[in-house]
Design a protein around this motif. Sequence first.
Motif, PDB file in Angstrom:
ATOM      1  N   GLU A 237       5.905  -8.049  -9.011  1.00  0.00           N
ATOM      2  CA  GLU A 237       6.200  -7.254  -9.937  1.00  0.00           C
ATOM      3  C   GLU A 237       7.746  -7.221  -9.411  1.00  0.00           C
ATOM      4  OE1 GLU A 237       4.554  -4.183 -11.713  1.00  0.00           O
ATOM      5  OE2 GLU A 237       2.458  -5.100 -12.627  1.00  0.00           O
ATOM      6  N   ARG A 238       7.932  -6.956  -8.210  1.00  0.00           N
ATOM      7  CA  ARG A 238       8.698  -5.964  -7.652  1.00  0.00           C
ATOM      8  C   ARG A 238       9.401  -7.251  -6.457  1.00  0.00           C
ATOM      9  NH1 ARG A 238       5.583  -2.719  -9.149  1.00  0.00           N
ATOM     10  NH2 ARG A 238       6.130  -1.280 -10.354  1.00  0.00           N
ATOM     11  N   SER A 239       9.078  -8.305  -6.004  1.00  0.00           N
ATOM     12  CA  SER A 239       9.866  -9.376  -5.157  1.00  0.00           C
ATOM     13  C   SER A 239      10.138 -10.896  -5.668  1.00  0.00           C
ATOM     14  CB  SER A 239       8.789  -9.813  -3.993  1.00  0.00           C
ATOM     15  OG  SER A 239       7.969  -8.222  -3.960  1.00  0.00           O
ATOM     16  N   SER A 240      11.439 -10.941  -5.321  1.00  0.00           N
ATOM     17  CA  SER A 240      12.038 -12.790  -5.242  1.00  0.00           C
ATOM     18  C   SER A 240      10.569 -13.802  -4.695  1.00  0.00           C
ATOM     19  CB  SER A 240      13.074 -12.226  -4.666  1.00  0.00           C
ATOM     20  OG  SER A 240      13.159 -12.330  -3.507  1.00  0.00           O
TER      21      SER A 240
ATOM     22  N   LYS B 194      12.446  -0.344  -7.428  1.00  0.00           N
ATOM     23  CA  LYS B 194      12.219  -1.617  -7.632  1.00  0.00           C
ATOM     24  C   LYS B 194      12.902  -2.357  -7.030  1.00  0.00           C
ATOM     25  CE  LYS B 194      11.323  -1.647 -12.276  1.00  0.00           C
ATOM     26  NZ  LYS B 194      10.262  -2.050 -12.663  1.00  0.00           N
ATOM     27  N   THR B 195      12.888  -2.534  -5.588  1.00  0.00           N
ATOM     28  CA  THR B 195      13.125  -2.624  -4.471  1.00  0.00           C
ATOM     29  C   THR B 195      12.464  -4.196  -4.018  1.00  0.00           C
ATOM     30  OG1 THR B 195      13.364  -0.621  -3.208  1.00  0.00           O
ATOM     31  CG2 THR B 195      13.708  -2.652  -1.614  1.00  0.00           C
ATOM     32  N   ASP B 196      12.446  -4.775  -3.643  1.00  0.00           N
ATOM     33  CA  ASP B 196      12.546  -6.630  -2.848  1.00  0.00           C
ATOM     34  C   ASP B 196      11.320  -6.580  -1.912  1.00  0.00           C
ATOM     35  OD1 ASP B 196      11.814  -9.692  -2.995  1.00  0.00           O
ATOM     36  OD2 ASP B 196      13.780 -10.383  -3.371  1.00  0.00           O
TER      37      ASP B 196
ATOM     38  N   ILE C 227       0.516  -1.183   0.273  1.00  0.00           N
ATOM     39  CA  ILE C 227      -0.296  -0.240  -0.120  1.00  0.00           C
ATOM     40  C   ILE C 227       1.254   1.631   0.095  1.00  0.00           C
ATOM     41  CG2 ILE C 227      -1.691   1.251   1.344  1.00  0.00           C
ATOM     42  CD1 ILE C 227      -2.608  -0.957   2.598  1.00  0.00           C
ATOM     43  N   GLY C 228       1.724   0.901   1.087  1.00  0.00           N
ATOM     44  CA  GLY C 228       2.397   2.179   1.132  1.00  0.00           C
ATOM     45  C   GLY C 228       3.428   2.259  -0.147  1.00  0.00           C
ATOM     46  N   HIS C 229       4.474   1.305  -0.860  1.00  0.00           N
ATOM     47  CA  HIS C 229       4.707   1.415  -1.829  1.00  0.00           C
ATOM     48  C   HIS C 229       4.631   1.242  -2.754  1.00  0.00           C
ATOM     49  CE1 HIS C 229       7.691  -0.210  -5.211  1.00  0.00           C
ATOM     50  NE2 HIS C 229       8.877   0.080  -3.944  1.00  0.00           N
ATOM     51  N   ARG C 230       2.953   1.238  -3.248  1.00  0.00           N
ATOM     52  CA  ARG C 230       2.114   1.822  -4.626  1.00  0.00           C
ATOM     53  C   ARG C 230       1.470   2.995  -4.870  1.00  0.00           C
ATOM     54  NH1 ARG C 230      -2.682   1.214  -6.365  1.00  0.00           N
ATOM     55  NH2 ARG C 230      -3.725   1.067  -7.965  1.00  0.00           N
ATOM     56  N   ALA C 231       1.987   3.138  -3.819  1.00  0.00           N
ATOM     57  CA  ALA C 231       1.544   5.465  -3.977  1.00  0.00           C
ATOM     58  C   ALA C 231       2.510   6.197  -3.488  1.00  0.00           C
ATOM     59  CB  ALA C 231       0.272   5.306  -2.250  1.00  0.00           C
ATOM     60  N   ARG C 232       3.220   5.857  -2.807  1.00  0.00           N
ATOM     61  CA  ARG C 232       4.239   6.647  -2.476  1.00  0.00           C
ATOM     62  C   ARG C 232       4.234   7.639  -2.001  1.00  0.00           C
ATOM     63  NH1 ARG C 232       8.964   5.564  -5.587  1.00  0.00           N
ATOM     64  NH2 ARG C 232       9.076   3.278  -5.966  1.00  0.00           N
ATOM     65  N   ALA C 233       3.508   7.466  -0.592  1.00  0.00           N
ATOM     66  CA  ALA C 233       2.506   8.145   0.005  1.00  0.00           C
ATOM     67  C   ALA C 233       2.663   8.204   1.904  1.00  0.00           C
ATOM     68  CB  ALA C 233       1.311   9.120  -0.683  1.00  0.00           C
ATOM     69  N   SER C 234       2.219   8.922   2.197  1.00  0.00           N
ATOM     70  CA  SER C 234       2.069   8.578   3.497  1.00  0.00           C
ATOM     71  C   SER C 234       0.680   8.118   4.036  1.00  0.00           C
ATOM     72  CB  SER C 234       1.126   9.514   5.111  1.00  0.00           C
ATOM     73  OG  SER C 234       0.660  10.857   4.264  1.00  0.00           O
ATOM     74  N   SER C 235       0.669   7.254   5.388  1.00  0.00           N
ATOM     75  CA  SER C 235      -0.941   6.384   5.333  1.00  0.00           C
ATOM     76  C   SER C 235      -2.626   7.649   5.279  1.00  0.00           C
ATOM     77  CB  SER C 235      -0.974   6.204   6.690  1.00  0.00           C
ATOM     78  OG  SER C 235      -1.249   5.245   6.976  1.00  0.00           O
TER      79      SER C 235
ATOM     80  N   ARG D 205      -1.260  -7.579  -4.600  1.00  0.00           N
ATOM     81  CA  ARG D 205      -0.228  -8.645  -4.943  1.00  0.00           C
ATOM     82  C   ARG D 205       0.581  -9.100  -6.959  1.00  0.00           C
ATOM     83  NH1 ARG D 205      -3.429 -14.318  -7.032  1.00  0.00           N
ATOM     84  NH2 ARG D 205      -3.756 -12.862  -8.815  1.00  0.00           N
ATOM     85  N   ASN D 206      -0.212  -8.400  -7.768  1.00  0.00           N
ATOM     86  CA  ASN D 206       0.609  -7.870  -8.810  1.00  0.00           C
ATOM     87  C   ASN D 206       1.584  -6.927  -8.215  1.00  0.00           C
ATOM     88  OD1 ASN D 206      -1.293  -9.773 -10.168  1.00  0.00           O
ATOM     89  ND2 ASN D 206      -2.681  -7.845 -11.299  1.00  0.00           N
TER      90      ASN D 206
END
Length: 534
Positions: A427-430, A257-259, A72-80, A422-423
């Motif tokens: 896209e960014r995780s091992s 691109k962080t895992d 949620i945080g990484h997708r939005a690049r924002a505070s809660s 999930r997608n």
Amino acid sequence: MSTTKTSAPQKREGFSSRKVFIFAAIGSAVGLGNIWRFPYVAYDNGGGAFMIPYLVALLTAGLPFLFFDYVIGHRARASSPLAFRRLNRKTEFIGWWHMGINFIIAIYYAAILAWAARYLFYSFDHAWGDDPQTFLFSEVLQVADPAGLTFDFVPGILIPIVVIWVLLAVIMSLGVQKGVGLANLFFIPVLIIMFIVLVGYSLTLNGAMTGLDALFTPDWGALTKPEVWVAAYGQIFFSLSIGFGIMITYASYLKNKTDLTGTGAVVGFANSSFELLAGIGVFAALGFMATAAGTSVSEVATSGIGLAFIAFPTIISQAPGGTFIGVLFFGSLLFAGFTSMISIIEVIVAGVEDKFNLGRVRSTLFVIAPIALISTVLMATTSGLYVLDILDNFVNQFGILAAGLVSIIVVAYLLRGLPILRNHLNERSSWRMGRLWMLLLAVITPIILGYSLINTFMGLMKEPYGGYPDQMLNIFGWGMVIALLVAAVILSMLPWSKTSRAALTPPAPPISGGKVVHDHVDATVKNVTAQGGK
């Protein structure tokens, strides 16, 4: 404020590397609860057998929810607040609820750090004498009797609590990387070294093995009790700092691109490893205490304030090299609590930055000034312990757990957004997430959280918490819980200005009914993005 600052949102800071994020996330997760809560919870819920439900809880709820917060945080690049707004405008209130929860926790967390700071110095002269309990309640805290709200200040608490807030203001003003990141890069290695030394020394004490036997001897019958499993899930939920905005905020500072899942697994298992280490160290010391007193471990085993400020001072006074143990223990408590406090304040500062575009220093002062004032007025008084106990119990049960339950239900069932999240993870995780991740989040976690909330609520209806006066419970308990939710709804209805980060084109489109909604962005907003966006 200059024209540049008000015309467009400032470029958002971030962690310089995955390593910095991991240290910051571990710093948040490893807190007071790891040291003074987990050992007794394990001991009281089956000893060695408790490790089975604990591990199950970590794998089926802890890590899945941690990944949920991350994405949620990484997708939005924002505070809660802005992160949930970017999921869907109608879910913004959850983010403000998170900010309110952290506001309350910060009020009383600073007081515990102030106590730990005082006891760090007391370790040198053993000022508590032969009766640490009386010393704590009568001399240090000067607890009012009977229980009630007072405004009689305790100078010995007032001074260290002010120092704690000043240090926090300095660190938070420096920013995400130079403040939050570097502070954790310093404190976490020092904390780990100190605690490993403490545990190693505790194991050399006479009676240490007696304590470890008491902790790890399995009671297999406990596995048939529902409350043991609920205790395991509760410990994991509170310990990992999930469900109330911290990991959402920290993940928003990660590079694209962080895992995410690999990083989350490192944080999750590091946190649990520290808890296990804490259990070994604490019960080795309690074994010594029981042996010295000629009693059983069950007679001296306790948790929370009783463990930290009554049991351990007793151990320090009796053990060879007690001063050394005291410095290590209270230093560890102080460092672990301080890094957690940094993450708590960061949630609020990030929200204010996104909303008002004030810049880092002004946002920090805007946040810390009122919290520090309230914290000092309430906690540095003779009724501070009572207020702390009520706030802690209600904000954990009906704040953190309730907000976590609502966020899962809203995202999973109303927005039907788990496949999209999930997608983004995959896209960014091992470590790729599949249907099992969604099943655990949408079914298992709500059942556990819902059961825990209902069970706690029913218990409080039968017997008021702690035997406190109704007035105090209504103000700092139920009143606080209702006020946080009402305030969250009201704040979510207020418009965001054109100079806030909400004006920027979101990194990912919002979600509605399981589909992403691609809004058209006019040239003006595109221009704002070019000036101040990511």
